[in-house]
Design a protein around this motif. Structure first.
Motif, PDB file in Angstrom:
ATOM      1  N   LEU A   1     -19.772  15.711   1.157  1.00  0.00           N
ATOM      2  CA  LEU A   1     -18.718  14.771   1.243  1.00  0.00           C
ATOM      3  C   LEU A   1     -17.357  15.105   1.934  1.00  0.00           C
ATOM      4  O   LEU A   1     -16.838  14.120   2.799  1.00  0.00           O
ATOM      5  CB  LEU A   1     -18.424  14.662  -0.399  1.00  0.00           C
ATOM      6  N   VAL A   2     -16.972  16.413   1.958  1.00  0.00           N
ATOM      7  CA  VAL A   2     -15.806  16.711   2.567  1.00  0.00           C
ATOM      8  C   VAL A   2     -15.986  16.616   4.133  1.00  0.00           C
ATOM      9  O   VAL A   2     -15.311  16.061   4.814  1.00  0.00           O
ATOM     10  CB  VAL A   2     -15.313  18.076   2.324  1.00  0.00           C
ATOM     11  N   GLN A   3     -17.223  16.696   4.380  1.00  0.00           N
ATOM     12  CA  GLN A   3     -17.544  16.738   5.959  1.00  0.00           C
ATOM     13  C   GLN A   3     -17.499  15.412   6.287  1.00  0.00           C
ATOM     14  O   GLN A   3     -17.099  14.860   7.391  1.00  0.00           O
ATOM     15  CB  GLN A   3     -19.077  17.152   6.336  1.00  0.00           C
ATOM     16  N   VAL A   4     -18.037  14.282   5.347  1.00  0.00           N
ATOM     17  CA  VAL A   4     -18.080  13.077   5.883  1.00  0.00           C
ATOM     18  C   VAL A   4     -16.445  12.464   6.074  1.00  0.00           C
ATOM     19  O   VAL A   4     -16.461  11.797   7.102  1.00  0.00           O
ATOM     20  CB  VAL A   4     -18.706  11.963   4.866  1.00  0.00           C
ATOM     21  N   VAL A   5     -15.746  12.706   5.073  1.00  0.00           N
ATOM     22  CA  VAL A   5     -14.270  12.187   5.089  1.00  0.00           C
ATOM     23  C   VAL A   5     -13.489  12.699   6.347  1.00  0.00           C
ATOM     24  O   VAL A   5     -12.806  12.176   7.064  1.00  0.00           O
ATOM     25  CB  VAL A   5     -13.648  12.497   3.831  1.00  0.00           C
ATOM     26  N   ASP A   6     -13.724  14.091   6.413  1.00  0.00           N
ATOM     27  CA  ASP A   6     -13.140  14.999   7.462  1.00  0.00           C
ATOM     28  C   ASP A   6     -13.582  14.232   8.902  1.00  0.00           C
ATOM     29  O   ASP A   6     -12.789  14.381   9.965  1.00  0.00           O
ATOM     30  CB  ASP A   6     -13.159  16.346   7.612  1.00  0.00           C
ATOM     31  N   ALA A   7     -14.854  14.127   9.044  1.00  0.00           N
ATOM     32  CA  ALA A   7     -15.214  13.285  10.060  1.00  0.00           C
ATOM     33  C   ALA A   7     -14.653  12.201  10.885  1.00  0.00           C
ATOM     34  O   ALA A   7     -14.421  11.916  11.768  1.00  0.00           O
ATOM     35  CB  ALA A   7     -16.691  13.202  10.311  1.00  0.00           C
ATOM     36  N   LEU A   8     -14.199  11.435   9.757  1.00  0.00           N
ATOM     37  CA  LEU A   8     -13.446  10.141   9.810  1.00  0.00           C
ATOM     38  C   LEU A   8     -11.883  10.476  10.135  1.00  0.00           C
ATOM     39  O   LEU A   8     -11.274   9.556  10.420  1.00  0.00           O
ATOM     40  CB  LEU A   8     -13.637   9.186   8.812  1.00  0.00           C
ATOM     41  N   GLY A   9     -11.526  11.853   9.843  1.00  0.00           N
ATOM     42  CA  GLY A   9      -9.988  11.893   9.884  1.00  0.00           C
ATOM     43  C   GLY A   9      -9.361  12.016   8.491  1.00  0.00           C
ATOM     44  O   GLY A   9      -8.757  12.942   8.017  1.00  0.00           O
ATOM     45  N   SER A  10      -9.648  10.910   7.833  1.00  0.00           N
ATOM     46  CA  SER A  10      -8.968  10.761   6.282  1.00  0.00           C
ATOM     47  C   SER A  10      -9.385   9.294   5.809  1.00  0.00           C
ATOM     48  O   SER A  10     -10.129   8.457   6.291  1.00  0.00           O
ATOM     49  CB  SER A  10      -7.314  10.645   6.287  1.00  0.00           C
ATOM     50  N   VAL A  11      -9.211   9.155   4.543  1.00  0.00           N
ATOM     51  CA  VAL A  11      -9.320   7.950   3.856  1.00  0.00           C
ATOM     52  C   VAL A  11      -8.128   7.854   3.159  1.00  0.00           C
ATOM     53  O   VAL A  11      -7.348   8.524   2.856  1.00  0.00           O
ATOM     54  CB  VAL A  11     -10.551   7.974   2.879  1.00  0.00           C
ATOM     55  N   THR A  12      -7.754   6.443   2.756  1.00  0.00           N
ATOM     56  CA  THR A  12      -6.923   6.144   1.849  1.00  0.00           C
ATOM     57  C   THR A  12      -7.353   5.407   0.491  1.00  0.00           C
ATOM     58  O   THR A  12      -8.182   4.466   0.585  1.00  0.00           O
ATOM     59  CB  THR A  12      -6.028   5.018   2.639  1.00  0.00           C
ATOM     60  N   LEU A  13      -7.046   5.993  -0.569  1.00  0.00           N
ATOM     61  CA  LEU A  13      -7.437   5.740  -1.775  1.00  0.00           C
ATOM     62  C   LEU A  13      -6.015   5.079  -2.384  1.00  0.00           C
ATOM     63  O   LEU A  13      -5.027   5.897  -2.308  1.00  0.00           O
ATOM     64  CB  LEU A  13      -7.999   6.922  -2.574  1.00  0.00           C
ATOM     65  N   ASP A  14      -6.380   4.048  -3.549  1.00  0.00           N
ATOM     66  CA  ASP A  14      -5.187   3.951  -4.304  1.00  0.00           C
ATOM     67  C   ASP A  14      -5.236   4.756  -5.529  1.00  0.00           C
ATOM     68  O   ASP A  14      -6.125   4.355  -6.398  1.00  0.00           O
ATOM     69  CB  ASP A  14      -5.390   2.142  -4.652  1.00  0.00           C
ATOM     70  N   ILE A  15      -4.419   5.458  -5.772  1.00  0.00           N
ATOM     71  CA  ILE A  15      -4.384   6.476  -6.818  1.00  0.00           C
ATOM     72  C   ILE A  15      -3.784   5.932  -7.928  1.00  0.00           C
ATOM     73  O   ILE A  15      -2.669   5.137  -7.906  1.00  0.00           O
ATOM     74  CB  ILE A  15      -3.503   7.674  -6.216  1.00  0.00           C
ATOM     75  N   GLU A  16      -4.865   5.998  -9.155  1.00  0.00           N
ATOM     76  CA  GLU A  16      -4.207   5.341 -10.350  1.00  0.00           C
ATOM     77  C   GLU A  16      -3.601   6.499 -11.056  1.00  0.00           C
ATOM     78  O   GLU A  16      -4.123   7.671 -10.825  1.00  0.00           O
ATOM     79  CB  GLU A  16      -5.801   5.222 -11.027  1.00  0.00           C
ATOM     80  N   PRO A  17      -2.322   6.042 -11.685  1.00  0.00           N
ATOM     81  CA  PRO A  17      -1.717   7.232 -12.400  1.00  0.00           C
ATOM     82  C   PRO A  17      -2.347   7.527 -13.551  1.00  0.00           C
ATOM     83  O   PRO A  17      -2.871   6.592 -14.381  1.00  0.00           O
ATOM     84  CB  PRO A  17      -0.206   6.550 -12.833  1.00  0.00           C
ATOM     85  N   ALA A  18      -2.234   8.664 -14.067  1.00  0.00           N
ATOM     86  CA  ALA A  18      -2.721   9.246 -15.456  1.00  0.00           C
ATOM     87  C   ALA A  18      -2.218   8.505 -16.486  1.00  0.00           C
ATOM     88  O   ALA A  18      -1.193   8.274 -16.919  1.00  0.00           O
ATOM     89  CB  ALA A  18      -2.465  10.737 -15.645  1.00  0.00           C
ATOM     90  N   ASP A  19      -3.021   7.988 -17.731  1.00  0.00           N
ATOM     91  CA  ASP A  19      -2.696   7.461 -18.647  1.00  0.00           C
ATOM     92  C   ASP A  19      -3.053   8.151 -19.994  1.00  0.00           C
ATOM     93  O   ASP A  19      -2.847   7.615 -21.015  1.00  0.00           O
ATOM     94  CB  ASP A  19      -3.009   6.038 -18.668  1.00  0.00           C
ATOM     95  N   ALA A  20      -3.899   9.257 -19.606  1.00  0.00           N
ATOM     96  CA  ALA A  20      -4.279   9.968 -20.949  1.00  0.00           C
ATOM     97  C   ALA A  20      -3.019  10.490 -21.763  1.00  0.00           C
ATOM     98  O   ALA A  20      -2.209  11.027 -21.023  1.00  0.00           O
ATOM     99  CB  ALA A  20      -5.310  10.833 -20.593  1.00  0.00           C
ATOM    100  N   PRO A  21      -3.046  10.854 -23.074  1.00  0.00           N
ATOM    101  CA  PRO A  21      -1.808  11.088 -23.660  1.00  0.00           C
ATOM    102  C   PRO A  21      -1.396  12.564 -23.172  1.00  0.00           C
ATOM    103  O   PRO A  21      -0.166  12.775 -23.005  1.00  0.00           O
ATOM    104  CB  PRO A  21      -2.262  11.113 -25.123  1.00  0.00           C
ATOM    105  N   ASP A  22      -2.288  13.257 -23.078  1.00  0.00           N
ATOM    106  CA  ASP A  22      -1.996  14.836 -22.750  1.00  0.00           C
ATOM    107  C   ASP A  22      -1.585  14.894 -21.217  1.00  0.00           C
ATOM    108  O   ASP A  22      -1.273  16.144 -20.804  1.00  0.00           O
ATOM    109  CB  ASP A  22      -3.190  15.704 -23.100  1.00  0.00           C
ATOM    110  N   TYR A  23      -1.767  13.749 -20.414  1.00  0.00           N
ATOM    111  CA  TYR A  23      -1.544  13.983 -18.925  1.00  0.00           C
ATOM    112  C   TYR A  23      -0.716  12.779 -18.562  1.00  0.00           C
ATOM    113  O   TYR A  23      -0.648  12.680 -17.098  1.00  0.00           O
ATOM    114  CB  TYR A  23      -3.057  13.969 -18.172  1.00  0.00           C
ATOM    115  N   TYR A  24      -0.171  11.859 -19.270  1.00  0.00           N
ATOM    116  CA  TYR A  24       0.297  10.764 -18.957  1.00  0.00           C
ATOM    117  C   TYR A  24       1.273  11.118 -17.883  1.00  0.00           C
ATOM    118  O   TYR A  24       2.202  11.936 -18.003  1.00  0.00           O
ATOM    119  CB  TYR A  24       1.049   9.968 -20.056  1.00  0.00           C
ATOM    120  N   ASP A  25       1.482  10.371 -16.693  1.00  0.00           N
ATOM    121  CA  ASP A  25       2.336  10.406 -15.760  1.00  0.00           C
ATOM    122  C   ASP A  25       2.395   9.279 -14.806  1.00  0.00           C
ATOM    123  O   ASP A  25       1.343   8.907 -14.208  1.00  0.00           O
ATOM    124  CB  ASP A  25       2.115  11.555 -14.841  1.00  0.00           C
ATOM    125  N   GLU A  26       3.231   8.324 -15.024  1.00  0.00           N
ATOM    126  CA  GLU A  26       3.281   7.041 -14.288  1.00  0.00           C
ATOM    127  C   GLU A  26       3.454   7.035 -12.866  1.00  0.00           C
ATOM    128  O   GLU A  26       3.338   6.057 -12.099  1.00  0.00           O
ATOM    129  CB  GLU A  26       4.195   6.007 -14.870  1.00  0.00           C
TER     130      GLU A  26
END
Length: 381
Positions: free
Chosen positions: A193-218
């Motif tokens: 998987l790392v090879q595939v992404v790096d072969a393309l240079g990079s990917v852009t993902l829409d990061i979802e902020p953590a919402d679980a109580p112990d990890y919450y971070d908007e």
């Protein structure tokens, strides 16, 4: 089912026992690069890009890649009486992402991701159904299981099939669960998987902020692995290692493993989009480099002619791809384990999970679009 995010039909939540855990559906955004990049994170994209590249040199490269692929999975060796019938000309490909890392024993690997890809007989529609690794199912008895044949023939978490008997037992488990004949297999591990992404240079993902109580971070989410990298919320450009790190996370969201599956589905789309934006489709050098660098990142079955399959699906576009997650009844404890409940009656799943059994029937009969129309998302829940 509820809407969550701009593209997702279903929140992919983990409801309590008895709660509705219906199919989660996500249409890939329009404008993706190819009709066939849907095959996991690897070889389907390789083949589809090759098929659209044009020119004899590109075609020759693709043919060489097809011939040189590692093919350790012989589905034809499985006795026919243990497998479902093939009912039509639709294509069903099982995409397996394992957590195997270089230097570790394959016996210790697990199926981190499994997606059943279905392309309709006309080659105009494509669907990906994620199967939760903790889904509680029956693992068929299989004396030829690679590692632990003595464990087979019992009820367990879905990813036990891979741990006990590798790809073949995983195929048999999916076929027993769904009644769908698997035509081909594509496997990719973490390094691939790392090879595939790096072969393309990079990917852009829409990061979802953590919402679980112990990890919450908007403001984003912090990895629980390795160097604990921080991913800022919103569209973020990632290299292969970072993309892999993000899509492995699950504890930081209330939806748990269902959030992880959603993010992996988003990664597939991001890989498709990156291939287009990087000019891979139009630059012979980039295309050849991409094919060469990703052909050793995946394994396929002995009969999978990747190039000809891609050619036959040239009219399929990325906006024809719809993602779902296996309908389920939420989480519960069974046999002392926390599992995702497929049904409380594995011999008669239709009694409490008719949505799942009707989905498998629709895949078998190649009527998935009609199934989606008959099972609309419920907004506002």
């Amino acid at each position: 089912m509820t809407y969550s995010g701009s593209n997702y039909r279903g929140s992919a939540s983990v409801p309590p026992a008895g709660g509705g855990g219906g199919a989660r559906v996500a249409s890939a955004a329009a404008g993706g690069p190819t009709r066939r990049g849907l095959i996991g994170s690897g070889i389907g994209l390789v083949a589809s890009i090759a098929a659209t590249g044009g020119g004899f040199a590109i075609w020759s490269t693709a043919k060489t890649t097809d011939a040189d692929l590692e093919r350790p999975f012989d589905l034809e060796a499985i006795p026919e009486d243990e497998r479902p019938d093939r009912l039509n000309g639709a294509l069903n490909i099982l995409v397996i992402g394992s957590d195997h890392r270089e230097g570790n024993s394959e016996e210790d690997a697990r199926s981190d991701t499994v997606i059943l890809m279905h392309v309709n007989e006309d080659g105009t529609e494509a669907y990906g159904v994620s199967i939760p690794r903790d889904l509680y199912v029956h693992i068929p008895e299989y004396a030829e299981a690679s590692y632990y044949p003595e464990y087979t023939g019992d009820d367990a978490k879905f990813n036990s099939a891979y741990a006990w008997g590798g790809v073949t037992l995983t195929v048999l488990t999916v076929e027993e669960l769904t009644g769908v004949r698997i035509d081909h297999v594509v496997e990719i591990d973490f390094a691939g998987l790392v090879q595939v992404v790096d072969a393309l240079g990079s990917v852009t993902l829409d990061i979802e902020p953590a919402d679980a109580p112990d990890y919450y971070d908007e403001t984003g989410v912090t990895s629980i692995h390795g160097d604990h990298r921080f991913f800022p919320a919103g569209p973020t450009e990632l290299d292969g290692e970072a993309a892999l790190d993000y899509v492995r996370q699950r504890y930081q969201w209330n939806r748990g493993d269902f959030a992880r599956m959603q993010h992996q589905q988003e990664l597939i789309k991001a890989i498709m989009d990156s291939a287009l934006s990087a000019g891979v489709l139009t630059d012979r050098g980039k295309l050849t480099s991409f094919i060469d660098s990703t052909s050793d990142a995946v394994k396929v079955d002995t009969e999978f002619n990747v190039v000809s399959t891609a050619i036959s699906l040239m009219d399929l576009r990325s906006d024809d791809l719809v993602f779902m997650t296996t309908p389920n009844l939420g989480t519960d404890d069974i046999g002392g384990e926390s599992v995702v409940v497929y049904t409380y009656d594995l011999e008669n799943p239709e009694s409490d999970n008719p949505e799942a059994t009707s989905l498998w029937e629709a895949i078998r009969e190649d009527t998935v679009s009609a199934w989606i129309e008959a099972n609309p998302a419920d907004e506002g829940e």
